[in-house]
Design an enzyme around this catalytic site. Structure first.
Site, short mmCIF file in Angstrom:
data_model
loop_
_atom_site.label_atom_id
_atom_site.label_comp_id
_atom_site.label_asym_id
_atom_site.label_seq_id
_atom_site.Cartn_x
_atom_site.Cartn_y
_atom_site.Cartn_z
N HIS A 1 -7.78 -3.86 -8.99
CA HIS A 1 -6.60 -3.85 -9.59
C HIS A 1 -5.43 -4.64 -8.61
O HIS A 1 -5.16 -4.20 -7.78
CB HIS A 1 -6.30 -2.12 -9.63
N HIS B 1 -2.87 -7.68 -9.40
CA HIS B 1 -1.75 -8.86 -10.11
C HIS B 1 -1.69 -9.86 -9.45
O HIS B 1 -1.04 -9.72 -8.35
CB HIS B 1 -0.43 -8.29 -10.99
N HIS C 1 -4.19 -0.38 -18.26
CA HIS C 1 -3.23 0.53 -17.38
C HIS C 1 -3.07 1.69 -18.27
O HIS C 1 -2.64 1.54 -19.53
CB HIS C 1 -1.75 -0.16 -17.03
N GLU D 1 -0.08 5.77 -15.80
CA GLU D 1 0.81 5.52 -14.63
C GLU D 1 2.32 6.23 -14.65
O GLU D 1 2.22 7.17 -13.82
CB GLU D 1 1.03 4.17 -14.41
N ASP E 1 -2.57 -3.41 -6.27
CA ASP E 1 -1.59 -3.76 -7.42
C ASP E 1 -0.69 -4.95 -7.18
O ASP E 1 -1.20 -6.05 -7.72
CB ASP E 1 -0.72 -2.18 -7.69
N ASP E 2 0.65 -4.79 -6.61
CA ASP E 2 1.31 -5.79 -6.43
C ASP E 2 1.76 -5.85 -4.86
O ASP E 2 2.88 -5.64 -4.48
CB ASP E 2 2.57 -5.84 -7.36
N1 HPA Z 1 1.94 -1.56 -14.23
C1 HPA Z 1 2.43 -2.22 -15.23
N2 HPA Z 1 2.34 -3.37 -15.23
C2 HPA Z 1 2.33 -4.02 -14.09
C3 HPA Z 1 2.12 -3.49 -13.04
C4 HPA Z 1 1.99 -2.06 -12.75
O1 HPA Z 1 1.86 -1.60 -11.82
N3 HPA Z 1 1.93 -4.54 -11.85
C5 HPA Z 1 2.10 -5.54 -12.58
N4 HPA Z 1 2.31 -5.45 -14.07
ZN ZN Z 2 -1.17 -2.74 -12.01
#
Ligand code: HPA
Ligand code: ZN
Length: 340
Positions: free
Chosen positions: A20, A22, A200, A203, A281-282
């Site tokens: 996971h 991006h 996703h 969340e 994630d990011d």
């Molecule tokens: N959630 C949803 N979209 C996203 C995320 C995330 O954590 N990171 C990049 N796009």
């Molecule tokens: Zn994500």
């Protein structure tokens, strides 16, 4: 709570799989400034520190606004190569041996960047990462869920000439009000093309979106999924059916999905038998790459050495690696666990 040095050593050594991530979320402020200078793009910040100060998010949307704006500096094939290569170097330092990367084509095509540029730059980096580090990787094309079904279909069609270059499809961006059901037909088409589906869900959105992702999109993994515990029958289903969750604890903290990492349900889900994995994630926006996520989660939730090994094994099993490679990786994880 400080992390036990033996757990620290184990985390460093464990061969890791990142499921996971991006790739656009690995754009560090320094690179943002360098690329902005290269292309003459004006940034609304006067320093790298000012960018970092702006990364104080209160929810998913407040992050997405900056994340999409940051993408504007990615213009040519070399930019995508540079972005991905920096990630691979950092991931290799954390002993990541395989990564399945999300990318958001609509963020780029909407700015007039051809898909050829995006795929070309990412592919060049993926090949170099394999040659330089032995790090294997795959691409997962994500649809932006705040955009229409029609836009998602057009994106899938436009990506068909590159069909051999990506392994799956995902669903990201603002979750609330954009349920998986909106993309049922486009996911059906993607599955018919042999693409592996993930999404996703859970969340910021409710547990019902996780059911929808499973029942309507027929996903093989749930990205995040942490709100599953609002529905005990769903937690039971995830455990029974071995449906992996790609959890991103530092992301959950930064986006206020949890108030404190000590309150995170990661360890509870793991102990309940859910196939949870740890991911970043990011990382440029959330203050930590994958090993940082392992460390922070272990320290805050009291994961044991055996549980950390289970997390690494869960990730190998949940990957889309061919069976021989997956089995080889599981053997490597066990060997490192025995040595630690
Ligand atoms: N959630 C949803 N979209 C996203 C995320 C995330 O954590 N990171 C990049 N796009
Ligand atoms: Zn994500």
């Amino acid at each position: 709570m400080p992390l036990d040095p033996s757990l620290e050593r184990l985390i460093r050594r464990l061969p890791k799989v990142e499921l996971h991530l991006h790739i656009e979320g690995t754009l560090e402020p320094e690179m943002m400034f360098a690329l902005a200078g290269k292309h003459g793009v004006a940034l609304p910040y006067d320093s790298v520190e000012a960018v970092r100060r702006a990364y104080a998010f209160h929810d998913l949307q407040s992050f997405l606004d900056l994340y999409y704006a940051g993408c504007d500096v990615l213009r040519d094939r070399r930019d995508f190569y540079t972005l991905a290569m920096a990630y691979f170097a950092r991931a290799h330092a954390d002993n990541v041996v395989h990564a399945e990367l999300f990318f958001d084509p609509q963020t780029h095509t909407a700015r007039g960047i051809p898909l050829e540029v995006v795929f070309g730059g990412l592919r060049d980096a993926m090949e170099d990462a394999q040659r330089r580090y032995g790090l294997t990787s795959e691409l997962i094309l994500c649809f932006l869920r705040h955009l229409s079904e029609e836009d998602a279909f057009a994106t899938l069609d436009a990506a068909l000439p590159f069909r051999s270059e990506f392994i799956g499809v995902g669903l990201d961006s603002g979750e609330r009000g954009n349920p998986p059901s909106k993309f049922e037909r486009v996911f059906a088409k993607a599955r018919d093309l042999g693409l592996r589906p993930v999404a996703h869900a859970g969340e910021e959105g409710p547990a019902a979106y996780i059911h929808e992702a499973l029942d309507l999109l027929k996903v093989e993994r749930i990205d995040h999924g942490v709100r599953c515990d609002e529905d005990p029958a769903l937690v039971e289903r995830l455990a029974r059916d071995h449906i992996p969750l790609t959890v991103c604890p530092l992301s959950n903290l930064k986006l206020c999905v949890v108030k404190d990492l000590a309150d995170h349900n990661f360890a509870a889900l793991l102990r309940r038998g859910v196939a949870v994995t740890i991911n970043s994630d990011d990382p440029a926006y959330f203050g930590g790459y994958i090993a940082d996520n392992y460390r922070a989660t272990a320290a805050a939730t009291g994961l044991t050495a055996a549980e950390l090994v289970t997390c690494a094994e869960n990730a190998a099993r949940a990957s889309f690696l061919p069976t021989p490679a997956r089995d080889g990786l599981l053997a490597q994880i066990r060997a490192e666990a025995a040595r630690a």
